[in-house]
Design an enzyme around this catalytic site. Structure first.
Site, PDB file in Angstrom:
ATOM      1  N   GLU A  91       0.752  -1.197   0.124  1.00 29.24           N
ATOM      2  CA  GLU A  91       0.010   0.016   0.083  1.00 29.24           C
ATOM      3  C   GLU A  91       0.845   1.275  -0.015  1.00 29.24           C
ATOM      4  O   GLU A  91       1.769   1.490   0.998  1.00 29.24           O
ATOM      5  CB  GLU A  91      -1.031  -0.071   1.258  1.00 29.24           C
ATOM      6  CG  GLU A  91      -1.924  -0.943   1.226  1.00 29.24           C
ATOM      7  CD  GLU A  91      -3.164  -0.884   2.276  1.00 29.24           C
ATOM      8  OE1 GLU A  91      -4.199  -1.361   2.168  1.00 29.24           O
ATOM      9  OE2 GLU A  91      -2.710   0.070   3.158  1.00 29.24           O
ATOM     10  N   CYS A  92       0.831   2.059  -0.946  1.00 26.50           N
ATOM     11  CA  CYS A  92       1.376   3.388  -1.083  1.00 26.50           C
ATOM     12  C   CYS A  92       2.758   3.345  -0.954  1.00 26.50           C
ATOM     13  O   CYS A  92       3.525   3.096  -1.980  1.00 26.50           O
ATOM     14  CB  CYS A  92       0.473   4.301   0.174  1.00 26.50           C
ATOM     15  SG  CYS A  92       1.085   6.112  -0.247  1.00 26.50           S
ATOM     16  N   ALA A  93       3.517   3.402   0.252  1.00 30.40           N
ATOM     17  CA  ALA A  93       4.995   3.577   0.403  1.00 30.40           C
ATOM     18  C   ALA A  93       5.253   2.126  -0.211  1.00 30.40           C
ATOM     19  O   ALA A  93       6.483   1.999  -0.903  1.00 30.40           O
ATOM     20  CB  ALA A  93       5.303   3.596   1.842  1.00 30.40           C
TER      21      ALA A  93
END
Length: 825
Positions: A344-346
């Site tokens: 997720e994201c990072a």
């Protein structure tokens, strides 16, 4: 029948962002925790950063309450889950009191969550730019919606007492004011492009929290705060249960049994964003989440069958992530071979080819870069197809929170947001996207991931490089080591087991003893009498000794544990849990290493170039246990209490060995902080090494956990008698005399070493560490003097010796022998 639960609680809200909600909420949590209350911290909305500060203040995981992410029906169960065992729950609001999801008429606002959870509200108001107008603002905020129960005010950023008085007169006692805080930039967290800097990345976070807690305790009426919290109505409902949440979602794997796949969970400074419920669901699904640091670890955890890469700031730690070629190569190969992976994201950025030009894993074949503006939005997402986490067309809620973007499409998308917007990439074993989801609201995602992990094969570990050949990643005044010396790995001139070597082995008959750090005077008559009066015919009762120690340090008895010396205490700490990254700061007493044998101990080794002084930034962010002496044996260096408190971090236990801290300067034994333990011993000052008397101070929960692991009656009757006697007022006076004598004799020894031109470290302990030169240790033995060899302490070599402080006459004889060994003598 509906279950009801009494939970004292308050919501900390404000008219708008920037009024100081985080400052006041976190300060209240810390101040109340320091009063001995168990506090749980909660945050309205999806934010990850504020809960990190809450965890630092309370010693418990911060929890989020967001109806968009989990639904209204889970707010009370999740609140009860997070507040289990707490005396007071403090909930920090989001934005302005009535501000929520755009177009949602206040949905997901602070007021919305306060209404659902029936939580009284304390309003924090920044008064820095107004005076009487504040009363009008407060009147509007408190009367606009009668269903919101505003029970008190905190006035923040007052410019002066006169300014605050003007506001108070305008309020005219119509609204209870709990306190007034003055302007203090020193207690505000620094900003970053996504908001605040995470607590895990701030080496000064604990010290800042101490200042904030002290200010809040001084200026806010904590008793009134607790009374208001206790007036909150009972809650109807039961705590959220991850096992029950997974019921009906066991897609294909039997979650019961002994086969528990390891889920590697990214941590460290680059990956600080996560919801506590994520790992709780994975554990309930029969998995074992194990945290690793992609910036520093050279391999995924042994037995990894799933990979979870959450949010954070990889773009700010790109150099460290990129420089870890070994791990990047392993992760890329594992994902290519089908390792179930959620990012997720990072995590998505880490899997890209590059982030702003820095090489990353390359499992997602695109580049990423910083974007000109922040993306911050709630989303309702539709699964673009069947994949690791979802079935086609499945709808979830989530949020985006990033300031980077992908420079091209990575392939089959994970999510569709409508209007042609898509996000991420997904397939049978990989799900990587910017969208953050809260798995408590969508437990089927956790269940599917766990089921795939159960069916997966463990990742093959790369060939291991001998730890002794590892090059430290961190440059600076100290080096980071990751191994313990073992019997077969030590030079032949060292003792067979160097970590088990102590000064008593040096003090053989016929030699003047400068090797053992025990006070060289007689025991006081009152101590001798207490030892003789101890009844060996009865099982020992530690309660009176515990109570006496508690009085000595101004603590409650449940925060004290008598032990059979410091050695037993270190053994209890080692067995407290399965440590994933225990760190021992060296050079120092080696018994903690012995107690932790078999666990993945790391050493932070300080150097003479910096006077062996601690730099907290050298301690790995992922360390869950840190052990340090103060003053440190063998260096005698005393570290400031504020520096040591800076080691505290969520999920970390900090153990300070105060065996040689007799004057209480910089002592932490009287401080109650979650995650802080102090170990003390009576051996040295009172000349009773054979009695084995010591104790531990800490928070009540940790002390209770240590006590459960303690062998019954391990502390003898004589040791308990000594503990009682040595905490008396009479003992305090005698201790002062002994400390003063040690200081005088230490000054004489240090002065003589300086006269001889022998390098030594300024000490505050009953010993001095001196670089007398290679061969001096053995030569002194030949001359009739036993000094402690220092090359068994990690970080020191044979040129160093530790010299115990003795009275002037025997010290003069030792100095004469040293002088005869100097060149030209």
């Amino acid at each position: 029948m509906v279950t009801t639960t009494a939970l004292p609680r308050l919501m900390i809200a404000a008219p708008a962002s920037g009024h100081g909600k985080t400052t006041v909420a976190t300060g209240l949590m810390a101040a109340l925790a320091r009063r001995g209350l168990a506090i749980s911290g909660h945050k309205v909305g999806p934010d990850y950063i504020d809960p990190g500060y809450h965890a630092l203040a309370t010693g418990r995981p911060g929890r989020n309450l967001d109806p968009h992410l989990v639904g209204e029906e889970l707010l009370v169960p999740l609140l009860l889950r997070g507040a289990s065992g707490a005396d007071v729950a403090v909930i920090e609001g989001v934005m302005g009191l009535y501000d929520g999801q755009l177009g949602g008429d206040g949905f997901s606002s602070t007021a919305h969550v306060a209404q659902v959870t029936r939580t009284p509200v304390v309003l924090v108001v920044d008064i820095s730019h107004a005076s009487r107008s504040i009363a009008a603002t407060v009147h509007g905020m408190t009367t606009w919606d009668d269903s919101v129960d505003v029970v008190g005010l905190v006035l923040n950023k007052a410019g002066s007492d006169r300014h605050a008085g003007e506001v108070l007169r305008a309020l005219a006692d119509r609204y209870p004011v709990l306190g007034v805080l003055r302007r203090d930039d020193g207690i505000e967290a620094p900003s970053r492009h996504l908001g605040l800097v995470p607590a895990a990345e701030r080496t000064d976070a604990a010290a800042s929290l101490d200042r904030l807690a002290a200010q809040v305790a001084e200026r806010i009426d904590l008793e009134a705060v607790v009374r208001l919290a206790q007036a909150a109505p009972d809650l109807a409902g039961s705590p959220w249960d991850p096992t029950a949440a997974l019921s009906g979602h066991h897609v294909s794997a039997p979650f019961a049994g002994t086969d528990r796949p390891v889920i590697a969970v990214a941590g460290g400074r680059a990956f600080t964003f996560s919801y506590a419920e994520t790992t709780e669901l994975l554990r309930a699904a029969g998995c074992d989440p194990v945290v690793f640091d992609p910036a520093t670890d050279d391999s995924l955890p042994a037995g990894t069958r799933g990979l979870y890469l959450g949010g954070g700031f990889p773009e700010l730690h790109a150099a460290d992530l990129s420089g870890n070629d070994t791990l990047r190569t392993q992760v890329r190969a594992a994902i290519a071979n089908g390792l179930p992976t959620v990012a997720e994201c990072a995590g998505l950025l880490y899997l890209c080819r590059t982030v702003d030009g820095a090489e990353m894993v390359g499992a997602v074949p695109v580049e990423a870069a910083m974007a000109p503006r922040l993306t911050l939005a709630y989303r309702t997402a539709t699964a673009a197809g069947e994949n690791l986490l979802t079935t086609a067309g499945e709808v979830v809620t989530g949020h985006e929170f990033h300031r980077t973007h992908l420079l091209s499409s990575p392939g089959r998308p994970a999510w569709s947001f409508g209007d042609g917007l898509v996000d991420g990439v997904a397939g049978p074993s990989l799900h990587a996207a910017y969208l953050h989801t809260h798995w408590a609201g969508h437990p089927r995602l956790a269940a599917r991931f766990a089921a795939t992990a159960h069916a997966a094969e463990p990742v093959a570990l790369p060939p291991r490089v001998p730890r002794s050949s590892l090059v430290p990643r961190k440059a600076g005044s100290a080096r980071l080591e990751v191994s313990l010396p073992r019997c077969g790995d030590v030079p032949p001139d060292l003792p067979h087991e160097p970590l088990r070597h102590h000064g008593d082995a040096e003090a053989t008959p016929g030699l003047a003893d400068f090797a053992v750090n025990v006070y060289d005077g007689p025991r006081p008559a009152w101590l001798e009498a207490a030892l003789l009066a101890a009844d060996p015919g009865r099982y020992p009762d530690a309660t009176p000794a515990r109570d006496a120690i508690a009085i000595r340090h101004g603590r409650s008895p449940d925060t004290v544990l008598p032990t059979a010396g410091a050695a037993e205490a270190f053994g209890l700490v080692a067995r407290l849990r399965s440590w994933t990254c225990p760190v021992v700061v060296h050079p120092q007493f080696t018994e903690p290493d012995v107690a932790l044998e078999g666990q993945p101990v790391r050493h932070v080794t300080l150097t003479a170039a910096t006077g062996f002084r601690l730099d907290t930034s050298l301690v790995p962010a992922e360390a869950d246990l840190v052990v340090l002496g103060n003053p440190t044996n063998p260096t005698g260096v005393r570290h400031p209490a504020s520096t040591l408190l800076g080691l505290l971090a969520p999920g970390r236990l900090v153990v300070i060995d105060e065996a040689f801290l007799e004057d209480d300067e910089e002592s932490l034994a009287g401080i109650v902080r979650p995650g802080l333990l102090v170990i003390r011993s009576l051996t040295k000052l009172w000349t009773i090494p054979g009695i084995r008397a010591g104790y531990v101070t800490g928070d009540a929960e940790t002390i209770a956990a240590l006590a459960r692991r303690q062998t019954p009656w391990s502390v003898s009757a004589a040791a308990l008698a000594a503990l009682i006697a040595c905490t008396s007022a009479e003992a305090n006076e005698e201790a002062g005399r002994r400390v003063a004598r040690i200081a005088r004799d230490r000054e004489y020894l240090s002065g003589e070493l300086a006269r001889l031109g022998i390098e030594h470290i300024a000490s505050t302990a009953p010993f001095v560490l001196a670089r007398a030169g290679a061969g001096v240790h053995d030569a002194l033995r030949q001359a009739g003097f036993a000094v402690r060899r220092a090359d068994t302490f990690p970080g020191l070599d044979a040129s160093w010796v530790r010299i115990a402080v003795r009275e002037r006459e025997p010290t003069a004889a030792l100095v004469s022998a040293l002088a005869s060994l100097r060149p030209g003598s």
